[in-house]
Write an enzyme that holds these catalytic residues in place. Structure first.
Site, PDB file in Angstrom:
ATOM      1  N   ASN A  13     -93.297 -54.672 -93.562  1.00  0.00           N
ATOM      2  CA  ASN A  13     -93.933 -53.382 -93.694  1.00  0.00           C
ATOM      3  C   ASN A  13     -92.912 -52.572 -93.908  1.00  0.00           C
ATOM      4  O   ASN A  13     -92.388 -51.995 -92.927  1.00  0.00           O
ATOM      5  CB  ASN A  13     -95.054 -53.063 -92.590  1.00  0.00           C
ATOM      6  CG  ASN A  13     -95.561 -51.632 -92.577  1.00  0.00           C
ATOM      7  OD1 ASN A  13     -95.471 -51.193 -93.712  1.00  0.00           O
ATOM      8  ND2 ASN A  13     -96.232 -51.272 -91.557  1.00  0.00           N
ATOM      9  N   HIS A  98    -102.936 -50.012 -89.163  1.00  0.00           N
ATOM     10  CA  HIS A  98    -101.781 -50.052 -88.382  1.00  0.00           C
ATOM     11  C   HIS A  98    -101.880 -48.687 -87.641  1.00  0.00           C
ATOM     12  O   HIS A  98    -102.308 -47.772 -87.684  1.00  0.00           O
ATOM     13  CB  HIS A  98    -100.834 -49.886 -89.555  1.00  0.00           C
ATOM     14  CG  HIS A  98     -99.195 -49.745 -89.067  1.00  0.00           C
ATOM     15  ND1 HIS A  98     -98.635 -49.001 -88.272  1.00  0.00           N
ATOM     16  CD2 HIS A  98     -98.498 -51.003 -88.862  1.00  0.00           C
ATOM     17  CE1 HIS A  98     -97.428 -49.279 -87.695  1.00  0.00           C
ATOM     18  NE2 HIS A  98     -97.307 -50.624 -88.129  1.00  0.00           N
ATOM     19  N   GLU A 100     -99.787 -46.612 -86.709  1.00  0.00           N
ATOM     20  CA  GLU A 100     -99.179 -45.322 -87.360  1.00  0.00           C
ATOM     21  C   GLU A 100    -100.420 -44.516 -88.155  1.00  0.00           C
ATOM     22  O   GLU A 100    -100.428 -43.145 -87.899  1.00  0.00           O
ATOM     23  CB  GLU A 100     -97.877 -45.568 -88.149  1.00  0.00           C
ATOM     24  CG  GLU A 100     -96.854 -45.853 -87.316  1.00  0.00           C
ATOM     25  CD  GLU A 100     -95.657 -46.627 -87.971  1.00  0.00           C
ATOM     26  OE1 GLU A 100     -95.747 -46.820 -89.152  1.00  0.00           O
ATOM     27  OE2 GLU A 100     -94.923 -47.147 -87.024  1.00  0.00           O
ATOM     28  N   GLU A 170     -99.961 -55.703 -83.070  1.00  0.00           N
ATOM     29  CA  GLU A 170     -98.672 -55.044 -82.888  1.00  0.00           C
ATOM     30  C   GLU A 170     -98.898 -54.009 -81.584  1.00  0.00           C
ATOM     31  O   GLU A 170     -99.497 -52.959 -81.740  1.00  0.00           O
ATOM     32  CB  GLU A 170     -98.454 -54.156 -84.016  1.00  0.00           C
ATOM     33  CG  GLU A 170     -98.491 -54.895 -85.353  1.00  0.00           C
ATOM     34  CD  GLU A 170     -97.496 -54.096 -86.202  1.00  0.00           C
ATOM     35  OE1 GLU A 170     -96.502 -54.693 -86.699  1.00  0.00           O
ATOM     36  OE2 GLU A 170     -97.993 -53.239 -86.512  1.00  0.00           O
ATOM     37  N   GLY A 176     -90.840 -50.199 -83.598  1.00  0.00           N
ATOM     38  CA  GLY A 176     -89.783 -49.290 -83.939  1.00  0.00           C
ATOM     39  C   GLY A 176     -88.930 -48.775 -82.558  1.00  0.00           C
ATOM     40  O   GLY A 176     -88.184 -47.788 -82.718  1.00  0.00           O
TER      41      GLY A 176
HETATM   42  P1  13P Z   1     -90.790 -52.443 -86.303  1.00  0.00           P
HETATM   43  O1  13P Z   1     -90.392 -54.065 -86.693  1.00  0.00           O
HETATM   44  O2  13P Z   1     -89.905 -51.442 -87.107  1.00  0.00           O
HETATM   45  O3  13P Z   1     -90.766 -52.341 -84.834  1.00  0.00           O
HETATM   46  O4  13P Z   1     -92.389 -52.154 -86.944  1.00  0.00           O
HETATM   47  C1  13P Z   1     -93.292 -52.943 -86.673  1.00  0.00           C
HETATM   48  C2  13P Z   1     -94.642 -52.792 -87.566  1.00  0.00           C
HETATM   49  O5  13P Z   1     -94.953 -51.306 -87.134  1.00  0.00           O
HETATM   50  C3  13P Z   1     -94.756 -53.286 -88.693  1.00  0.00           C
HETATM   51  O6  13P Z   1     -96.132 -52.948 -89.135  1.00  0.00           O
END
Ligand code: 13P
Length: 256
Positions: A13, A98, A100, A170, A176
């Site tokens: 992603n 997601h 976010e 997730e 992140g």
């Molecule tokens: P990271 O691998 O940067 O933690 O992000 C995970 C993510 O949100 C994938 O959709």
């Protein structure tokens, strides 16, 4: 749980990273490193990179996906992109829900369900993201949160469409942050999601579903996470922008 019943998929992603020129460079760099992959390999990229990424990946084993889509086919929705627009350019995969999108852009379980419905109607394969916030984990309600997100998103999804649904667990606190869920935590919640799917659609469908873990998965921790019986792949943010790291994760995928 028998992993041979389902396909391992490692998906990147890219989030809001890479211009079209950079996208071409990144796909070209990843291509030779994953050409012998024993699992599905997918790169989900910003809308403006889709055509370049499709062209760069043509003829390879890399699939290209989008990071979101709207639930209507067209209309007065400034800044949005429909599933039909994506399929018209040959994009077959899309991430929906997601964290976010949920946290910063107002997506709710209901809008996630609508986006999911639209993507499936358009013939796409969806990576549905679910996961709890840190406070929810600390309050002991992870199972309730993840179950209800999964159940609501799957409302109206027919059993015959499930082969076009991948679920990505997730945990928001692991995204992140460099703070990965332990393999046991990832395995436990992926197993819980599979039991929710089993409750809705039966064991055969649940056993066949690809369930990914996402959240600070990297070249170092991927093998341990992917060895979990219910973890069938990964949704990778930061490490998907680094060709060698992404390729290491692809190598760690356990297929069957
Ligand atoms: P990271 O691998 O940067 O933690 O992000 C995970 C993510 O949100 C994938 O959709």
């Amino acid at each position: 749980m028998n992993k041979s019943l389902r396909k391992a998929v490692i998906a990147g992603n890219w989030k809001m990273n890479k211009t079209p020129a950079e996208a071409k460079e990144l796909i070209e760099a990843i291509k030779p490193l994953v050409k012998d992959a024993d699992c599905g390999v997918l790169c989900c990229v910003p809308y403006v990179d889709l055509q370049t990424a499709l062209d760069a990946a043509a003829g390879s084993n890399i699939e290209i996906g989008a990071e979101n889509c709207h639930w209507e086919e067209s209309g007065a929705f400034t800044g949005e992109i429909s599933a039909k627009m994506l399929t018209s350019m040959g994009v077959k995969y899309v991430i929906i829900g997601h964290s976010e999108r949920r946290t910063y852009f107002g997506d709710t379980d209901v809008t996630v369900q609508k986006r999911m419905r639209a993507a499936l109607n358009a013939g796409m394969t969806v990576i549905l993201c679910v996961g709890e916030y840190l406070e929810q984990r600390e309050q002991g309600v992870t199972a309730e949160v993840v179950s209800s997100q999964t159940k609501i998103a799957l409302q109206g999804v027919d059993a015959s469409e499930l082969d076009r649904v991948i679920i990505a667990y997730e945990p928001v606190w692991a995204i992140g942050t460099g703070r990965t869920a332990t393999a046991d935590q990832a395995g436990e919640v992926c197993g819980l999601i599979r039991s929710v799917v089993e409750g809705l659609y039966g064991k055969e469908k649940a056993d066949a579903m690809t369930i990914q873990y996402g959240g600070s998965m990297n070249a170092k921790n991927a093998a341990e996470l992917l060895a979990q019986p219910d973890v069938d792949g990964g949704l990778i943010g930061g490490a998907s922008l680094k060709p060698a790291d992404f390729a290491e994760i692809v190598k760690a995928a356990v297929n069957g």
